[in-house]
Write a protein that holds these residues in place. Structure first.
Motif, PDB file in Angstrom:
ATOM      1  N   PRO A  87      -5.121 -16.129  -5.785  1.00  0.00           N
ATOM      2  CA  PRO A  87      -4.299 -15.303  -6.663  1.00  0.00           C
ATOM      3  C   PRO A  87      -3.641 -14.162  -5.895  1.00  0.00           C
ATOM      4  O   PRO A  87      -4.083 -13.817  -4.789  1.00  0.00           O
ATOM      5  N   LEU A  88      -2.628 -13.571  -6.494  1.00  0.00           N
ATOM      6  CA  LEU A  88      -1.913 -12.481  -5.832  1.00  0.00           C
ATOM      7  C   LEU A  88      -2.736 -11.193  -5.920  1.00  0.00           C
ATOM      8  O   LEU A  88      -2.950 -10.639  -7.000  1.00  0.00           O
ATOM      9  N   ILE A  89      -3.231 -10.752  -4.767  1.00  0.00           N
ATOM     10  CA  ILE A  89      -3.958  -9.490  -4.646  1.00  0.00           C
ATOM     11  C   ILE A  89      -3.326  -8.735  -3.490  1.00  0.00           C
ATOM     12  O   ILE A  89      -3.081  -9.315  -2.432  1.00  0.00           O
ATOM     13  N   SER A  90      -3.046  -7.472  -3.691  1.00  0.00           N
ATOM     14  CA  SER A  90      -2.443  -6.673  -2.632  1.00  0.00           C
ATOM     15  C   SER A  90      -3.083  -5.294  -2.629  1.00  0.00           C
ATOM     16  O   SER A  90      -4.002  -5.014  -3.397  1.00  0.00           O
ATOM     17  N   ALA A  91      -2.607  -4.429  -1.754  1.00  0.00           N
ATOM     18  CA  ALA A  91      -3.187  -3.091  -1.663  1.00  0.00           C
ATOM     19  C   ALA A  91      -2.191  -2.145  -1.016  1.00  0.00           C
ATOM     20  O   ALA A  91      -1.284  -2.583  -0.289  1.00  0.00           O
ATOM     21  N   ARG A  92      -2.367  -0.874  -1.277  1.00  0.00           N
ATOM     22  CA  ARG A  92      -1.639   0.178  -0.565  1.00  0.00           C
ATOM     23  C   ARG A  92      -2.634   0.932   0.298  1.00  0.00           C
ATOM     24  O   ARG A  92      -3.660   1.397  -0.204  1.00  0.00           O
ATOM     25  N   LEU A  93      -2.331   1.033   1.582  1.00  0.00           N
ATOM     26  CA  LEU A  93      -3.180   1.753   2.528  1.00  0.00           C
ATOM     27  C   LEU A  93      -2.631   3.159   2.733  1.00  0.00           C
ATOM     28  O   LEU A  93      -1.409   3.345   2.844  1.00  0.00           O
ATOM     29  N   PHE A  94      -3.528   4.131   2.777  1.00  0.00           N
ATOM     30  CA  PHE A  94      -3.171   5.531   3.016  1.00  0.00           C
ATOM     31  C   PHE A  94      -3.948   6.027   4.227  1.00  0.00           C
ATOM     32  O   PHE A  94      -5.158   5.782   4.348  1.00  0.00           O
ATOM     33  N   LEU A  95      -3.260   6.736   5.116  1.00  0.00           N
ATOM     34  CA  LEU A  95      -3.884   7.252   6.325  1.00  0.00           C
ATOM     35  C   LEU A  95      -3.246   8.586   6.689  1.00  0.00           C
ATOM     36  O   LEU A  95      -2.018   8.686   6.733  1.00  0.00           O
ATOM     37  N   PRO A  96      -4.059   9.626   6.951  1.00  0.00           N
ATOM     38  CA  PRO A  96      -3.479  10.901   7.381  1.00  0.00           C
ATOM     39  C   PRO A  96      -2.737  10.724   8.703  1.00  0.00           C
ATOM     40  O   PRO A  96      -3.231  10.059   9.614  1.00  0.00           O
ATOM     41  N   ASN A  97      -1.573  11.313   8.812  1.00  0.00           N
ATOM     42  CA  ASN A  97      -0.811  11.189  10.056  1.00  0.00           C
ATOM     43  C   ASN A  97      -1.554  11.799  11.242  1.00  0.00           C
ATOM     44  O   ASN A  97      -1.368  11.370  12.384  1.00  0.00           O
ATOM     45  N   ARG A  98      -2.393  12.789  10.975  1.00  0.00           N
ATOM     46  CA  ARG A  98      -3.163  13.380  12.068  1.00  0.00           C
ATOM     47  C   ARG A  98      -4.156  12.375  12.658  1.00  0.00           C
ATOM     48  O   ARG A  98      -4.547  12.490  13.810  1.00  0.00           O
ATOM     49  N   ILE A  99      -4.565  11.385  11.855  1.00  0.00           N
ATOM     50  CA  ILE A  99      -5.433  10.304  12.347  1.00  0.00           C
ATOM     51  C   ILE A  99      -4.582   9.187  12.941  1.00  0.00           C
ATOM     52  O   ILE A  99      -4.895   8.654  14.010  1.00  0.00           O
ATOM     53  N   ARG A 100      -3.509   8.838  12.267  1.00  0.00           N
ATOM     54  CA  ARG A 100      -2.656   7.733  12.713  1.00  0.00           C
ATOM     55  C   ARG A 100      -2.090   7.976  14.108  1.00  0.00           C
ATOM     56  O   ARG A 100      -1.882   7.040  14.885  1.00  0.00           O
ATOM     57  N   SER A 101      -1.849   9.239  14.439  1.00  0.00           N
ATOM     58  CA  SER A 101      -1.251   9.572  15.734  1.00  0.00           C
ATOM     59  C   SER A 101      -2.272   9.609  16.868  1.00  0.00           C
ATOM     60  O   SER A 101      -1.899   9.711  18.035  1.00  0.00           O
ATOM     61  N   VAL A 108      -7.920   2.070   1.103  1.00  0.00           N
ATOM     62  CA  VAL A 108      -7.361   0.768   0.730  1.00  0.00           C
ATOM     63  C   VAL A 108      -7.385   0.718  -0.798  1.00  0.00           C
ATOM     64  O   VAL A 108      -8.421   0.457  -1.408  1.00  0.00           O
ATOM     65  N   SER A 109      -6.237   1.025  -1.419  1.00  0.00           N
ATOM     66  CA  SER A 109      -6.143   1.090  -2.878  1.00  0.00           C
ATOM     67  C   SER A 109      -5.703  -0.274  -3.399  1.00  0.00           C
ATOM     68  O   SER A 109      -4.582  -0.726  -3.139  1.00  0.00           O
ATOM     69  N   VAL A 110      -6.579  -0.945  -4.146  1.00  0.00           N
ATOM     70  CA  VAL A 110      -6.427  -2.365  -4.467  1.00  0.00           C
ATOM     71  C   VAL A 110      -5.561  -2.578  -5.706  1.00  0.00           C
ATOM     72  O   VAL A 110      -5.753  -1.927  -6.734  1.00  0.00           O
ATOM     73  N   GLU A 111      -4.629  -3.508  -5.591  1.00  0.00           N
ATOM     74  CA  GLU A 111      -3.801  -3.955  -6.712  1.00  0.00           C
ATOM     75  C   GLU A 111      -4.387  -5.264  -7.239  1.00  0.00           C
ATOM     76  O   GLU A 111      -4.144  -6.345  -6.683  1.00  0.00           O
ATOM     77  N   TYR A 112      -5.203  -5.162  -8.270  1.00  0.00           N
ATOM     78  CA  TYR A 112      -5.841  -6.337  -8.863  1.00  0.00           C
ATOM     79  C   TYR A 112      -5.055  -6.789 -10.085  1.00  0.00           C
ATOM     80  O   TYR A 112      -4.230  -6.046 -10.634  1.00  0.00           O
ATOM     81  N   ARG A 113      -5.314  -8.005 -10.533  1.00  0.00           N
ATOM     82  CA  ARG A 113      -4.593  -8.543 -11.691  1.00  0.00           C
ATOM     83  C   ARG A 113      -5.054  -7.867 -12.979  1.00  0.00           C
ATOM     84  O   ARG A 113      -6.227  -7.541 -13.133  1.00  0.00           O
ATOM     85  N   LEU A 114      -4.105  -7.677 -13.896  1.00  0.00           N
ATOM     86  CA  LEU A 114      -4.360  -6.952 -15.135  1.00  0.00           C
ATOM     87  C   LEU A 114      -4.416  -7.893 -16.334  1.00  0.00           C
ATOM     88  O   LEU A 114      -3.776  -8.947 -16.360  1.00  0.00           O
TER      89      LEU A 114
END
Length: 320
Positions: free
Chosen positions: A57-71, A115-121
């Motif tokens: 099934p279609l499952i996706s997510a939005r990832l968030f990361l502080p730029n101070r860590i990403r760099s 990792v913010s999960v987009e699950y089916r509704l």
């Protein structure tokens, strides 16, 4: 089909939960409280991006990361928080403005990879599908080669968290993690539950006795999981019901239960915390209450003093 701009005057409503959702005879679904979908951003102080976890099934997510860590160079690892959004299992999204803004604020305070999960509704996909989607998302994290996770994620510090219906998912995923091994030997370190959507056939605490079966939490569960064995006393929504699996089986080492003073279902969260403490579970349980606030206040207004107080408490839980 989902629509928020339909001409409801000319359509016959077959089911309605006031101020939340309407179903029409032609199959149209009107979600009344969705916030707009917004794109990810690669800008200060937080970067975000979208990933596909599963195509079927279609499952996706939005990832968030502080730029101070990403760099920073590879080698500096931060906790991974797999997050399940609220919305009664039938509205809201990991990609909506509410949760996007909330996590921009959250990771500006906490050095974590979200990792913010987009699950089916529901009702297009009824429960228990969302639970399976979120378990699959957690397994994906545990086995993943996604660059941000590989470079910045500490797989010895994997957490799950959620608000409202998402907190309900947290409980059920933590129970599953206690019964099933995650890939690669990954274990859940901790879980936090914010304003957990738990309910039952018998009112507890300050819940009104009159009209209990017509209350919003009761109606929502019947809407999103009409075939649930035991109905509103299914252990997935009422983990303290007689015959429910023992909370000693929770598959993590520490739990933080967050409640809000004015929340209709606050007493369910407190009862859950107390039941965990009494269950024989070997982990560390904590309760955190914010006075003067209502359900999911920190998601709706993350800039307020009380929301920042809660974000700081969650950050401390994840980082210490």
């Amino acid at each position: 089909m989902d629509s928020s701009s339909i001409n409801s005057n000319s359509k016959e409503i077959t089911m309605e939960i006031p101020s939340l959702v309407r179903l029409y005879k032609d199959g149209t679904i009107e979600r009344l409280q969705n916030s707009p979908i917004v794109p990810p951003t690669l800008q200060d102080p937080t970067s975000s991006k979208d990933v596909v976890i599963s195509g079927d099934p279609l499952i996706s997510a939005r990832l968030f990361l502080p730029n101070r860590i990403r760099s920073q160079q590879e080698g500096h690892k931060v906790p991974i928080l797999v997050y399940f959004h609220g919305g009664g299992f039938f509205f809201e999204s990991a990609f909506n403005q509410l949760h996007h803004n909330y996590f921009n604020k959250f990771v500006s305070v906490a050095d974590v990879l979200v990792v913010s999960v987009e699950y089916r509704l529901a009702p297009e996909t009824l429960l228990p599908a969302a639970y399976d989607d979120c378990w699959d998302a957690l397994k994906w994290v545990a086995t993943n080669t996604e660059p941000w996770l590989v470079k910045h994620g500490d797989f010895n510090r994997v957490f799950i968290g959620g608000d409202s219906a998402g907190a309900n998912i947290v409980h059920n995923i933590a129970m599953r993690a206690g019964a099933e091994a995650l890939p690669g030997g990954v274990k859940l370190l901790g879980a936090f539950l914010s304003h957990s959507y738990f309910y039952g056939s018998k009112p507890i605490g300050s819940e009104p006795v009159a009209g209990h079966q017509q209350s919003v939490p009761y109606l929502v569960w019947d809407f999103v999981y009409p075939s649930a064995p035991g109905g509103i006393d299914n252990p997935m929504i009422n983990p303290m019901v007689t015959g429910a699996p023992s909370l000693a089986g929770l598959g993590c080492s520490k739990i933080l239960v967050c409640v809000a003073e004015k929340d209709l279902i606050k007493d369910r969260g407190v009862a859950y915390y107390e039941a965990v403490k009494k269950s024989g579970w070997q982990g560390e349980a904590e309760l955190f209450e914010v006075e003067g606030e209502d359900h999911a206040f920190h998601i709706h207004n993350p800039q307020t003093q009380n929301a920042m107080k809660m974000i700081k408490r969650l950050s401390d839980f994840l980082l210490h």
